[in-house]
Design a protein around this motif. Structure first.
Motif, short mmCIF file in Angstrom:
data_model
loop_
_atom_site.label_atom_id
_atom_site.label_comp_id
_atom_site.label_asym_id
_atom_site.label_seq_id
_atom_site.Cartn_x
_atom_site.Cartn_y
_atom_site.Cartn_z
N LEU A 231 44.33 65.41 33.20
CA LEU A 231 43.64 64.16 33.66
C LEU A 231 43.58 62.86 32.66
O LEU A 231 42.71 63.14 31.92
N LEU A 232 44.53 62.35 32.80
CA LEU A 232 44.63 61.16 31.78
C LEU A 232 43.59 60.03 31.99
O LEU A 232 43.71 59.57 33.10
N ARG A 233 42.88 59.86 31.12
CA ARG A 233 41.97 58.43 31.21
C ARG A 233 42.53 57.15 31.22
O ARG A 233 43.62 56.89 30.51
N SER A 234 42.28 56.47 31.95
CA SER A 234 42.83 55.03 32.14
C SER A 234 41.89 53.91 32.45
O SER A 234 40.71 54.35 33.00
N GLN A 235 42.04 52.65 32.24
CA GLN A 235 41.43 51.51 32.42
C GLN A 235 41.44 51.38 34.02
O GLN A 235 42.55 51.26 34.46
N PRO A 236 40.54 51.01 34.64
CA PRO A 236 40.40 50.88 36.24
C PRO A 236 41.53 49.96 36.59
O PRO A 236 42.38 49.95 37.46
N TYR A 237 41.60 48.74 35.67
CA TYR A 237 42.53 47.74 36.34
C TYR A 237 44.05 47.99 36.18
O TYR A 237 44.84 47.48 36.56
N LEU A 238 44.23 49.12 35.34
CA LEU A 238 45.68 49.56 35.36
C LEU A 238 46.24 50.43 36.38
O LEU A 238 47.25 51.04 36.57
N THR A 239 44.97 50.90 37.11
CA THR A 239 45.22 51.76 38.40
C THR A 239 45.26 50.86 39.52
O THR A 239 43.95 50.36 39.90
N ALA A 240 46.06 51.04 40.33
CA ALA A 240 46.35 50.02 41.41
C ALA A 240 45.19 50.22 42.50
O ALA A 240 44.78 49.54 43.26
N ILE A 241 44.59 51.48 42.77
CA ILE A 241 43.76 51.76 43.61
C ILE A 241 42.35 50.89 43.58
O ILE A 241 41.66 50.53 44.14
N PHE A 242 42.13 50.77 42.22
CA PHE A 242 41.05 50.13 41.69
C PHE A 242 41.08 48.61 41.49
O PHE A 242 40.04 47.72 41.26
N ASN A 243 42.25 48.08 41.66
CA ASN A 243 42.37 46.61 41.51
C ASN A 243 41.70 45.59 42.27
O ASN A 243 41.24 44.71 41.90
N ASP A 244 41.21 46.11 43.44
CA ASP A 244 40.18 45.31 44.59
C ASP A 244 38.83 45.42 44.04
O ASP A 244 37.91 44.50 44.60
N TYR A 245 38.49 46.33 42.94
CA TYR A 245 37.08 46.40 42.87
C TYR A 245 36.78 45.87 41.45
O TYR A 245 35.72 45.69 41.15
N PHE A 246 37.77 45.86 40.43
CA PHE A 246 37.61 45.57 39.00
C PHE A 246 38.42 44.31 38.63
O PHE A 246 39.63 44.28 38.98
N LYS A 247 37.87 43.68 38.00
CA LYS A 247 38.55 42.28 37.27
C LYS A 247 39.49 42.79 36.31
O LYS A 247 39.18 43.50 35.35
N LYS A 248 40.58 42.14 36.40
CA LYS A 248 41.64 42.40 35.33
C LYS A 248 41.02 41.48 33.79
O LYS A 248 40.40 40.46 34.09
N PRO A 249 41.31 42.08 33.03
CA PRO A 249 41.08 41.42 31.58
C PRO A 249 41.46 39.84 31.53
O PRO A 249 42.84 40.02 31.93
N LYS A 250 40.74 39.10 30.93
CA LYS A 250 41.41 37.73 30.75
C LYS A 250 42.51 37.77 29.54
O LYS A 250 42.27 38.49 28.30
N LYS A 251 43.61 37.07 29.88
CA LYS A 251 44.47 37.05 28.74
C LYS A 251 44.17 35.98 27.53
O LYS A 251 43.56 34.76 27.93
N ARG A 252 44.40 36.34 26.57
CA ARG A 252 43.84 35.58 25.32
C ARG A 252 45.02 34.56 25.05
O ARG A 252 46.06 34.82 25.06
#
Length: 252
Positions: A231-252
């Protein structure tokens, strides 16, 4: 002048503390280093967003797809309650990617210390129905509805004995239990094995013929290289199912 320096120092400490907090259930290596004690470290290692992959004979990790390749299996584990008042509690929510509000497995886990390097996780039946959409949209409101009263909760057969392997990882195993609660037959027990570290939760289930003690099970703990389920750990914004709930990180 001294007060000004003091205020600046306190502000820096506060800012550093905020920077160290994990974001959206993702445990960074920097945050892990700030944790003190094995209970706190295991508690955080168990939390997060996980996508299941299985190891092939060639050693390659491939996503586990079900329903003719339409769904991948995922796990979302989140803390609940106040650890200073209620203790260390986790909600485990396993689901298929296209059916997030229809979990295939849910449970509560209460983790306690047995000694400095060994811990115990007792699984309990989730007393109410929970949907992932509610967990993500209204986490505080959803989690506050779940009772953490040990006298009211229904304990499951599953309990896990953990121990510290090294600073960055833990191993664990269950006692033999009936995985199928409707067919509680002899020779139908299951033993679960765990290897948990920053990148993944590795899992293995084996059949057992009889009830045995924790000491006997531990003697047969698998080599960490033999695990096939990751069970590989991932950041929520990298997983499609969570895109509606977590904001993607801002690009620097």
């Amino acid at each position: 002048m001294k007060n000004s320096y003091l205020m600046l120092f306190l502000f820096c400490l506060l800012f550093a503390g905020l920077q160290a907090q994990p974001q959206n259930g993702y445990l960074s290596q920097e945050h892990y280093k700030t944790l003190d004690g094995n209970l706190e470290r295991l508690f955080h290692l168990r939390q997060g967003v996980f996508r299941q992959k299985n190891k092939t004979k060639s050693g390659e990790l491939k996503s586990w797809y079900v329903n003719d390749g339409q769904d991948s299996v995922m796990l979302y584990t989140v803390a609940l309650g106040n650890k200073y008042r209620d203790g260390y509690w986790l909600l485990h929510y396993q689901f298929m990617s296209n059916l997030p509000d229809m979990p295939v497995y849910t449970s509560l886990e209460h983790i306690t210390e047995l000694s400095r390097d060994s811990l115990h996780g007792q699984m309990y039946k989730l007393p109410i129905k929970v949907k992932l959409s509610n967990l993500l949209k209204k986490p505080k409101k959803t989690l506050s509805k779940i009772t953490l009263d040990l006298e009211e909760l229904e304990a499951l057969d599953e309990e896990i004995f953990y121990w510290k392997r090294d600073y960055n990882s833990f191993e664990g195993h269950s006692l033999p239990y009936f995985q199928n609660q409707t067919r509680r037959e002899e020779n139908k027990y299951t033993i679960d094995y765990y290897y948990i570290h920053l990148e993944a939760l590795c899992f293995m289930a084996k059949p057992a013929n009889k009830k045995v003690s924790a000491e006997v099970v531990k003697k047969h703990i698998p080599n960490t290289k033999s695990y096939k389920t990751f069970l590989l750990r991932s950041q929520p914004y990298l997983t499609a199912i969570f895109n509606d709930y977590f904001k993607k990180p801002k690009k620097r």
